[in-house]
Design a protein around this motif. Structure first.
Motif, PDB file in Angstrom:
ATOM      1  N   MET A   1      56.767  31.848  48.642  1.00  0.00           N
ATOM      2  CA  MET A   1      55.494  31.338  48.156  1.00  0.00           C
ATOM      3  C   MET A   1      55.335  31.709  46.681  1.00  0.00           C
ATOM      4  SD  MET A   1      51.657  32.361  49.374  1.00  0.00           S
ATOM      5  CE  MET A   1      51.301  31.124  50.575  1.00  0.00           C
ATOM      6  N   ALA A   2      54.863  30.776  45.903  1.00  0.00           N
ATOM      7  CA  ALA A   2      54.692  30.991  44.468  1.00  0.00           C
ATOM      8  C   ALA A   2      53.470  31.858  44.174  1.00  0.00           C
ATOM      9  CB  ALA A   2      54.533  29.650  43.767  1.00  0.00           C
ATOM     10  N   GLY A   3      53.507  32.513  43.026  1.00  0.00           N
ATOM     11  CA  GLY A   3      52.359  33.295  42.594  1.00  0.00           C
ATOM     12  C   GLY A   3      51.226  32.381  42.169  1.00  0.00           C
ATOM     13  N   LYS A   4      50.059  32.986  41.918  1.00  0.00           N
ATOM     14  CA  LYS A   4      48.911  32.189  41.491  1.00  0.00           C
ATOM     15  C   LYS A   4      47.996  33.012  40.605  1.00  0.00           C
ATOM     16  CE  LYS A   4      46.255  33.229  45.654  1.00  0.00           C
ATOM     17  NZ  LYS A   4      45.598  32.657  46.829  1.00  0.00           N
ATOM     18  N   PHE A   5      47.293  32.327  39.731  1.00  0.00           N
ATOM     19  CA  PHE A   5      46.256  32.935  38.906  1.00  0.00           C
ATOM     20  C   PHE A   5      44.923  32.734  39.606  1.00  0.00           C
ATOM     21  CE2 PHE A   5      49.495  32.119  35.706  1.00  0.00           C
ATOM     22  CZ  PHE A   5      49.423  33.252  34.914  1.00  0.00           C
ATOM     23  N   GLU A   6      44.108  33.768  39.665  1.00  0.00           N
ATOM     24  CA  GLU A   6      42.756  33.681  40.204  1.00  0.00           C
ATOM     25  C   GLU A   6      41.769  34.017  39.091  1.00  0.00           C
ATOM     26  OE1 GLU A   6      43.372  35.010  44.846  1.00  0.00           O
ATOM     27  OE2 GLU A   6      42.369  36.391  43.483  1.00  0.00           O
ATOM     28  N   ILE A   7      40.742  33.204  38.964  1.00  0.00           N
ATOM     29  CA  ILE A   7      39.671  33.461  38.001  1.00  0.00           C
ATOM     30  C   ILE A   7      38.479  33.989  38.779  1.00  0.00           C
ATOM     31  CG2 ILE A   7      38.056  32.402  36.382  1.00  0.00           C
ATOM     32  CD1 ILE A   7      40.230  30.352  35.749  1.00  0.00           C
ATOM     33  N   TYR A   8      37.845  35.019  38.229  1.00  0.00           N
ATOM     34  CA  TYR A   8      36.666  35.596  38.888  1.00  0.00           C
ATOM     35  C   TYR A   8      35.731  36.171  37.840  1.00  0.00           C
ATOM     36  CZ  TYR A   8      38.940  40.118  38.108  1.00  0.00           C
ATOM     37  OH  TYR A   8      39.528  41.216  37.534  1.00  0.00           O
ATOM     38  N   LYS A   9      34.503  36.465  38.246  1.00  0.00           N
ATOM     39  CA  LYS A   9      33.533  37.112  37.368  1.00  0.00           C
ATOM     40  C   LYS A   9      33.449  38.589  37.753  1.00  0.00           C
ATOM     41  CE  LYS A   9      30.357  33.858  35.425  1.00  0.00           C
ATOM     42  NZ  LYS A   9      28.942  33.523  35.245  1.00  0.00           N
ATOM     43  N   ASP A  10      33.464  39.452  36.728  1.00  0.00           N
ATOM     44  CA  ASP A  10      33.378  40.885  36.978  1.00  0.00           C
ATOM     45  C   ASP A  10      31.917  41.335  37.073  1.00  0.00           C
ATOM     46  OD1 ASP A  10      32.461  41.072  34.346  1.00  0.00           O
ATOM     47  OD2 ASP A  10      34.326  41.905  33.577  1.00  0.00           O
ATOM     48  N   LYS A  11      31.699  42.630  37.212  1.00  0.00           N
ATOM     49  CA  LYS A  11      30.346  43.171  37.357  1.00  0.00           C
ATOM     50  C   LYS A  11      29.488  42.949  36.122  1.00  0.00           C
ATOM     51  CE  LYS A  11      31.665  46.666  40.683  1.00  0.00           C
ATOM     52  NZ  LYS A  11      31.800  48.094  40.986  1.00  0.00           N
ATOM     53  N   ALA A  12      30.122  42.796  34.971  1.00  0.00           N
ATOM     54  CA  ALA A  12      29.400  42.546  33.723  1.00  0.00           C
ATOM     55  C   ALA A  12      29.175  41.053  33.486  1.00  0.00           C
ATOM     56  CB  ALA A  12      30.159  43.160  32.550  1.00  0.00           C
ATOM     57  N   ASP A  13      29.484  40.221  34.498  1.00  0.00           N
ATOM     58  CA  ASP A  13      29.318  38.771  34.439  1.00  0.00           C
ATOM     59  C   ASP A  13      30.250  38.111  33.431  1.00  0.00           C
ATOM     60  OD1 ASP A  13      28.007  36.699  35.816  1.00  0.00           O
ATOM     61  OD2 ASP A  13      26.665  36.352  34.110  1.00  0.00           O
ATOM     62  N   LYS A  14      31.415  38.729  33.205  1.00  0.00           N
ATOM     63  CA  LYS A  14      32.445  38.175  32.323  1.00  0.00           C
ATOM     64  C   LYS A  14      33.543  37.553  33.191  1.00  0.00           C
ATOM     65  CE  LYS A  14      30.647  40.259  28.717  1.00  0.00           C
ATOM     66  NZ  LYS A  14      29.955  39.602  27.670  1.00  0.00           N
TER      67      LYS A  14
END
Length: 63
Positions: A1-14
């Motif tokens: 299975m290939a790797g993947k990038f995940e986008i998320y928001k941190d606790k500082a809303d960044k």
């Protein structure tokens, strides 16, 4: 299975991204970005530059 990038928001809303291996293990984490578009640009930069990146051992740097 290939790797993947995940986008998320941190606790500082960044926005941040993490690169996960095929087994789900996190293998890299990006810096904080103000916008999702900037975060996507960071991912594209990694994709563009990583294939030719050299490993530099900071412990062996000259004094």
């Amino acid at each position: 299975m290939a790797g993947k990038f995940e986008i998320y928001k941190d606790k500082a809303d960044k926005y941040r991204f993490r690169l996960k291996a095929g087994n789900g293990e996190i293998i890299a984490v990006g810096e904080a970005y103000e916008s999702k578009a900037s975060c996507m640009n960071g991912i594209e930069s990694v994709r563009r530059h990583a294939p030719d990146a050299h490993v530099v051992d900071g412990e062996r740097a000259a004094p």
